[in-house]
Design a protein around this motif. Structure first.
Motif, PDB file in Angstrom:
ATOM      1  N   ALA A  71       0.849  -1.192   0.000  1.00  0.00           N
ATOM      2  CA  ALA A  71       0.000   0.000   0.000  1.00  0.00           C
ATOM      3  C   ALA A  71       0.885   1.242   0.000  1.00  0.00           C
ATOM      4  O   ALA A  71       2.006   1.229   0.494  1.00  0.00           O
ATOM      5  CB  ALA A  71      -0.906  -0.016   1.233  1.00  0.00           C
ATOM      6  N   GLY A  72       0.385   2.295  -0.573  1.00  0.00           N
ATOM      7  CA  GLY A  72       1.111   3.555  -0.588  1.00  0.00           C
ATOM      8  C   GLY A  72       1.722   3.849  -1.949  1.00  0.00           C
ATOM      9  O   GLY A  72       1.496   3.122  -2.918  1.00  0.00           O
ATOM     10  N   THR A  73       2.493   4.901  -1.983  1.00  0.00           N
ATOM     11  CA  THR A  73       3.095   5.318  -3.252  1.00  0.00           C
ATOM     12  C   THR A  73       4.593   5.060  -3.303  1.00  0.00           C
ATOM     13  O   THR A  73       5.171   5.006  -4.378  1.00  0.00           O
ATOM     14  CB  THR A  73       2.834   6.815  -3.502  1.00  0.00           C
ATOM     15  N   LEU A 112       6.148   3.293  -6.418  1.00  0.00           N
ATOM     16  CA  LEU A 112       5.342   2.147  -6.825  1.00  0.00           C
ATOM     17  C   LEU A 112       4.439   2.427  -8.020  1.00  0.00           C
ATOM     18  O   LEU A 112       4.119   1.515  -8.786  1.00  0.00           O
ATOM     19  CB  LEU A 112       4.520   1.649  -5.643  1.00  0.00           C
ATOM     20  N   GLN A 113       4.020   3.680  -8.205  1.00  0.00           N
ATOM     21  CA  GLN A 113       3.127   4.004  -9.321  1.00  0.00           C
ATOM     22  C   GLN A 113       3.881   4.099 -10.641  1.00  0.00           C
ATOM     23  O   GLN A 113       3.294   3.955 -11.711  1.00  0.00           O
ATOM     24  CB  GLN A 113       2.387   5.313  -9.042  1.00  0.00           C
ATOM     25  N   ALA A 114       5.191   4.323 -10.578  1.00  0.00           N
ATOM     26  CA  ALA A 114       6.013   4.351 -11.799  1.00  0.00           C
ATOM     27  C   ALA A 114       6.302   2.906 -12.182  1.00  0.00           C
ATOM     28  O   ALA A 114       6.728   2.107 -11.349  1.00  0.00           O
ATOM     29  CB  ALA A 114       7.303   5.114 -11.541  1.00  0.00           C
TER      30      ALA A 114
END
Length: 156
Positions: free
Chosen positions: A34-36, A90-92
């Motif tokens: 969870a998280g970025t 994590l989003q990249a």
């Protein structure tokens, strides 16, 4: 900072990595927490972003790890000594094409390079007692290695 590395089929290959001790074996983080951002011991060189300020402070990659393996781990450890942590955004996401098949074409050469780099890293970053534990662990692993190229690679 690393990122989420995807396999060609879109599944997660890893989101950073941890370094197991005393054997100095990398362990890819394979879940999407969870998280970025997540913390990691190191981000693999497959996709790595380094701020210019960090580059100026830590310096270049150690060319002694050429042609491959552990140069990214070494960089993260040198950065950590200067108070700079490693993480993964994590989003990249990037897709790793695994274009290098050297480990299949020349498995013995690959094993020699991998273990030579591992030993270089251990000698560069571990204390005296940690080095003793590392080599004891490596000796234990050598006793149970299943692939001849890894046994020979360690010995060479």
């Amino acid at each position: 900072m690393g990122c989420t590395i995807l396999n060609p089929d879109g599944s997660i290959n890893h989101t950073g990595a941890m370094l197991n001790k005393p054997d100095i074996q990398g362990r890819h983080l394979t879940s999407l927490p969870a998280g970025t951002v997540c913390q990691a011991d190191y981000a693999t060189g497959a996709a790595l972003a380094i701020r210019r300020q960090v580059w100026d402070q830590v310096g270049y990659f150690d060319e002694g790890f050429y042609p491959a393996y552990f140069e990214d781990v070494d960089y993260a450890y040198r950065a950590r000594r200067k108070g700079i942590e490693t993480g993964c955004a994590l989003q990249a996401k990037v897709q790793h094409l695994f274009s290098s098949r050297e480990w299949e074409a020349a498995p013995l050469r690959h094993a020699v390079i991998t273990h030579t780099s591992r030993y270089r890293f251990a000698c560069k970053h571990l204390s005296g007692p940690e080095i003793a534990q590392f080599f004891a662990s490596d000796d234990d692993q050598l006793q149970s290695v299943q692939h001849m190229n890894h046994a020979i690679g360690r010995v060479i």
